[in-house]
Scaffold this active site. Structure first.
Site, mmCIF file in Angstrom:
data_model
loop_
_atom_site.group_PDB
_atom_site.id
_atom_site.type_symbol
_atom_site.label_atom_id
_atom_site.label_comp_id
_atom_site.label_asym_id
_atom_site.label_seq_id
_atom_site.Cartn_x
_atom_site.Cartn_y
_atom_site.Cartn_z
ATOM 1 N N PRO A 258 0.825 -1.217 0.000
ATOM 2 C CA PRO A 258 0.000 0.000 0.000
ATOM 3 C C PRO A 258 0.859 1.266 0.000
ATOM 4 O O PRO A 258 0.850 2.056 0.950
ATOM 5 C CB PRO A 258 -0.807 -0.140 1.284
ATOM 6 C CG PRO A 258 0.126 -0.868 2.209
ATOM 7 C CD PRO A 258 0.882 -1.834 1.340
ATOM 8 N N LYS A 259 1.579 1.494 -1.083
ATOM 9 C CA LYS A 259 2.570 2.568 -1.140
ATOM 10 C C LYS A 259 1.995 3.855 -1.734
ATOM 11 O O LYS A 259 1.264 3.812 -2.726
ATOM 12 C CB LYS A 259 3.780 2.121 -1.977
ATOM 13 C CG LYS A 259 4.559 0.952 -1.380
ATOM 14 C CD LYS A 259 5.660 0.504 -2.339
ATOM 15 C CE LYS A 259 6.423 -0.694 -1.806
ATOM 16 N NZ LYS A 259 7.460 -0.330 -0.847
#
Length: 248
Positions: free
Chosen positions: A115-116
């Site tokens: 989840p960047k």
């Protein structure tokens, strides 16, 4: 380009792919992790089924300095990791990640589902203090501090290596061309080829500021339990699909 040429590409854009194929090797990867207790309801809301949050109500807030990363270069990352279990075995759910380099953002999201998001994290030694910060959209969102190598004896490297080998779980969400869900998976991976070069623990503090686009403070700090600081070489391989939500 013909079909065979297209299928050999590692990523977009075809004219200059954003990243190569895994595995990715990291040298002198430096971590500062602040371990704290949070609210059980907030933790449950952040963890996807069938993962089960750890009954300790613990959350790990991490800063990671990566000066030598194959395919990615030199960058810094920070985010939230939640201890949990999968099918009765210990695991870590990676909930939020913020970093300052496009290549690992693209690769992390597209390959594994990390989840960047793009932001400005830093991890540095300021006199006698290991200091981590996160700025998002010009606002300070997180500040962590830890006494620099404060304990007399290093934390046992084998214990640190074991924590790195724990199953990491990720929620991979990719839409189809019409915007509807195309991929919805719980992905798992294990880091490999781990060499711990130094490991310390000591007193730490953590301050989180509410922010709509970097909601790390949604897991509020109730009690800081301590800090961990270590340096390691390791390899990030491909992952595996643990749950396909489109089929279940």
């Amino acid at each position: 380009m013909n079909r065979a040429q297209i299928l050999k590409l590692s990523s977009m854009p075809a004219a200059g792919p954003s990243y190569p194929l895994p595995p990715f090797r990291f040298v002198d990867r430096e971590y500062m992790t602040v371990v704290y207790e949070s609210d059980l309801d907030a933790i449950r809301a952040a963890v996807p089924e069938p993962l089960v949050p750890d009954p300790s109500n613990q959350v790990f807030y991490e800063w990671i300095r990566m000066p030598d990363s194959s395919g990615f270069g030199d960058y810094t990352e920070t985010g939230v990791v939640i201890p949990c279990s999968f099918e009765g075995k210990p695991a870590s759910f990676v909930s939020q990640m913020y970093l300052d380099d496009e290549a690992p953002i693209a690769a992390g999201r597209e390959i594994w589902g990390f989840p960047k998001k793009l932001a400005n994290p830093k991890l540095e030694v300021m006199t006698d203090t290991l200091t981590g910060t996160l700025d998002y959209a010009g606002q300070r969102v997180a500040t962590g501090t830890m006494a620099y190598k404060h304990e007399n004896l290093s934390r046992h490297p084998a214990k640190t290596a074991a924590s790195l080998r724990k199953l990491q779980c990720l929620l991979k969400l990719i839409p189809d061309v019409d915007g509807k869900p195309k991929i919805a998976q719980l992905v798992g991976l294990h880091l490999t080829e781990i060499t711990v070069k130094g490991s310390w623990s000591g007193p730490a503090r953590l301050h989180l500021v509410p922010h709509v686009n970097a909601p790390v403070a949604d897991l509020p700090v109730r009690k800081v339990l301590g800090g961990r600081h270590f340096v390691a070489d390791l390899t990030l391989p491909g992952g595996q699909v643990l749950v396909d939500y489109m089929k279940s």
